[in-house]
Design a protein around this motif. Sequence first.
Motif, PDB file in Angstrom:
ATOM      1  N   THR A  39       0.852  -1.190   0.000  1.00  0.00           N
ATOM      2  CA  THR A  39       0.000   0.000   0.000  1.00  0.00           C
ATOM      3  C   THR A  39       0.885   1.236   0.000  1.00  0.00           C
ATOM      4  O   THR A  39       1.978   1.226   0.571  1.00  0.00           O
ATOM      5  CB  THR A  39      -0.952   0.015   1.220  1.00  0.00           C
ATOM      6  N   ASP A  40       0.425   2.279  -0.651  1.00  0.00           N
ATOM      7  CA  ASP A  40       1.174   3.540  -0.669  1.00  0.00           C
ATOM      8  C   ASP A  40       0.870   4.405   0.549  1.00  0.00           C
ATOM      9  O   ASP A  40       1.606   5.339   0.825  1.00  0.00           O
ATOM     10  CB  ASP A  40       0.869   4.329  -1.946  1.00  0.00           C
ATOM     11  N   ASP A  41      -0.208   4.113   1.269  1.00  0.00           N
ATOM     12  CA  ASP A  41      -0.607   4.940   2.406  1.00  0.00           C
ATOM     13  C   ASP A  41      -0.994   4.047   3.591  1.00  0.00           C
ATOM     14  O   ASP A  41      -2.175   3.885   3.902  1.00  0.00           O
ATOM     15  CB  ASP A  41      -1.767   5.848   2.010  1.00  0.00           C
ATOM     16  N   PRO A  42      -0.005   3.460   4.258  1.00  0.00           N
ATOM     17  CA  PRO A  42      -0.320   2.545   5.356  1.00  0.00           C
ATOM     18  C   PRO A  42      -1.014   3.222   6.533  1.00  0.00           C
ATOM     19  O   PRO A  42      -1.826   2.587   7.213  1.00  0.00           O
ATOM     20  CB  PRO A  42       1.039   1.968   5.763  1.00  0.00           C
ATOM     21  N   ASP A  43      -0.750   4.483   6.768  1.00  0.00           N
ATOM     22  CA  ASP A  43      -1.389   5.175   7.891  1.00  0.00           C
ATOM     23  C   ASP A  43      -2.901   5.279   7.689  1.00  0.00           C
ATOM     24  O   ASP A  43      -3.687   4.993   8.597  1.00  0.00           O
ATOM     25  CB  ASP A  43      -0.771   6.556   8.096  1.00  0.00           C
ATOM     26  N   ALA A  44      -3.316   5.669   6.489  1.00  0.00           N
ATOM     27  CA  ALA A  44      -4.749   5.781   6.197  1.00  0.00           C
ATOM     28  C   ALA A  44      -5.401   4.396   6.188  1.00  0.00           C
ATOM     29  O   ALA A  44      -6.507   4.226   6.711  1.00  0.00           O
ATOM     30  CB  ALA A  44      -4.968   6.476   4.864  1.00  0.00           C
ATOM     31  N   GLY A 102       1.999  -2.900   3.951  1.00  0.00           N
ATOM     32  CA  GLY A 102       3.168  -2.058   4.093  1.00  0.00           C
ATOM     33  C   GLY A 102       3.627  -1.464   2.786  1.00  0.00           C
ATOM     34  O   GLY A 102       3.107  -1.784   1.714  1.00  0.00           O
ATOM     35  N   THR A 103       4.627  -0.627   2.882  1.00  0.00           N
ATOM     36  CA  THR A 103       5.140   0.082   1.716  1.00  0.00           C
ATOM     37  C   THR A 103       6.249  -0.671   0.988  1.00  0.00           C
ATOM     38  O   THR A 103       6.656  -0.264  -0.094  1.00  0.00           O
ATOM     39  CB  THR A 103       5.678   1.472   2.128  1.00  0.00           C
ATOM     40  N   TYR A 104       6.752  -1.761   1.562  1.00  0.00           N
ATOM     41  CA  TYR A 104       7.856  -2.520   0.957  1.00  0.00           C
ATOM     42  C   TYR A 104       7.382  -3.203  -0.314  1.00  0.00           C
ATOM     43  O   TYR A 104       6.449  -4.004  -0.294  1.00  0.00           O
ATOM     44  CB  TYR A 104       8.393  -3.553   1.942  1.00  0.00           C
ATOM     45  N   ARG A 105       7.995  -2.861  -1.442  1.00  0.00           N
ATOM     46  CA  ARG A 105       7.604  -3.412  -2.743  1.00  0.00           C
ATOM     47  C   ARG A 105       8.521  -4.538  -3.210  1.00  0.00           C
ATOM     48  O   ARG A 105       8.375  -5.005  -4.346  1.00  0.00           O
ATOM     49  CB  ARG A 105       7.584  -2.301  -3.791  1.00  0.00           C
ATOM     50  N   GLY A 106       9.418  -4.984  -2.372  1.00  0.00           N
ATOM     51  CA  GLY A 106      10.333  -6.037  -2.770  1.00  0.00           C
ATOM     52  C   GLY A 106      11.593  -5.463  -3.412  1.00  0.00           C
ATOM     53  O   GLY A 106      11.676  -4.268  -3.687  1.00  0.00           O
ATOM     54  N   GLU A 107      12.540  -6.340  -3.610  1.00  0.00           N
ATOM     55  CA  GLU A 107      13.816  -5.954  -4.223  1.00  0.00           C
ATOM     56  C   GLU A 107      13.747  -6.162  -5.727  1.00  0.00           C
ATOM     57  O   GLU A 107      13.045  -7.059  -6.195  1.00  0.00           O
ATOM     58  CB  GLU A 107      14.948  -6.776  -3.611  1.00  0.00           C
ATOM     59  N   PRO A 108      14.511  -5.363  -6.490  1.00  0.00           N
ATOM     60  CA  PRO A 108      14.516  -5.556  -7.936  1.00  0.00           C
ATOM     61  C   PRO A 108      15.120  -6.920  -8.295  1.00  0.00           C
ATOM     62  O   PRO A 108      16.010  -7.424  -7.618  1.00  0.00           O
ATOM     63  CB  PRO A 108      15.388  -4.420  -8.463  1.00  0.00           C
ATOM     64  N   VAL A 109      14.604  -7.493  -9.362  1.00  0.00           N
ATOM     65  CA  VAL A 109      15.150  -8.751  -9.873  1.00  0.00           C
ATOM     66  C   VAL A 109      16.453  -8.434 -10.589  1.00  0.00           C
ATOM     67  O   VAL A 109      16.509  -7.521 -11.415  1.00  0.00           O
ATOM     68  CB  VAL A 109      14.145  -9.428 -10.834  1.00  0.00           C
ATOM     69  N   THR A 110      17.489  -9.198 -10.269  1.00  0.00           N
ATOM     70  CA  THR A 110      18.780  -8.974 -10.918  1.00  0.00           C
ATOM     71  C   THR A 110      19.149 -10.183 -11.772  1.00  0.00           C
ATOM     72  O   THR A 110      18.766 -11.311 -11.473  1.00  0.00           O
ATOM     73  CB  THR A 110      19.899  -8.741  -9.888  1.00  0.00           C
TER      74      THR A 110
END
Length: 136
Positions: free
Chosen positions: A83-88, A127-135
């Motif tokens: 989510t981009d707005d976890p507080d709301a 949460g705001t964590y979108r994961g790590e980029p694939v390398t």
Amino acid sequence: MTDKTPAPQVWPTLRARNARELIRFLVDAFGFEQAAVYGDGDRVDHAQLSWPLGGGIMLGSVRDAPDDPWPLPPGSFGAYTVTDDPDALYARAIAAGARLVQDLHDTDYGSREFIVCDPEGNRWSFGTYRGEPVTG
């Protein structure tokens, strides 16, 4: 596939004792969007709830048939949802009656997140964590 059909994605699934009530809760408390619900009366054979940022979940009523090909016990599901707005979203979920498991907090990996349970006992971490980029 039409030009409006989403690209292939992962769609977690769950079963519910009261699927129609769970659908209402997930829409009201978390902001899922009801895309489809099939079934008669209280029974839900298949439902799709889309997440506004992409993907979503599928769910249906628990079945007591011995030949059930998807015998997931209600309340055994857990998911992390971006989510981009976890507080709301936290305020919305608590106001709608979600049971708090872990309060809103900042993590050492840069996410702001919380964990709640829905009325069936499934755990939802937002949460705001979108994961790590694939390398490579």
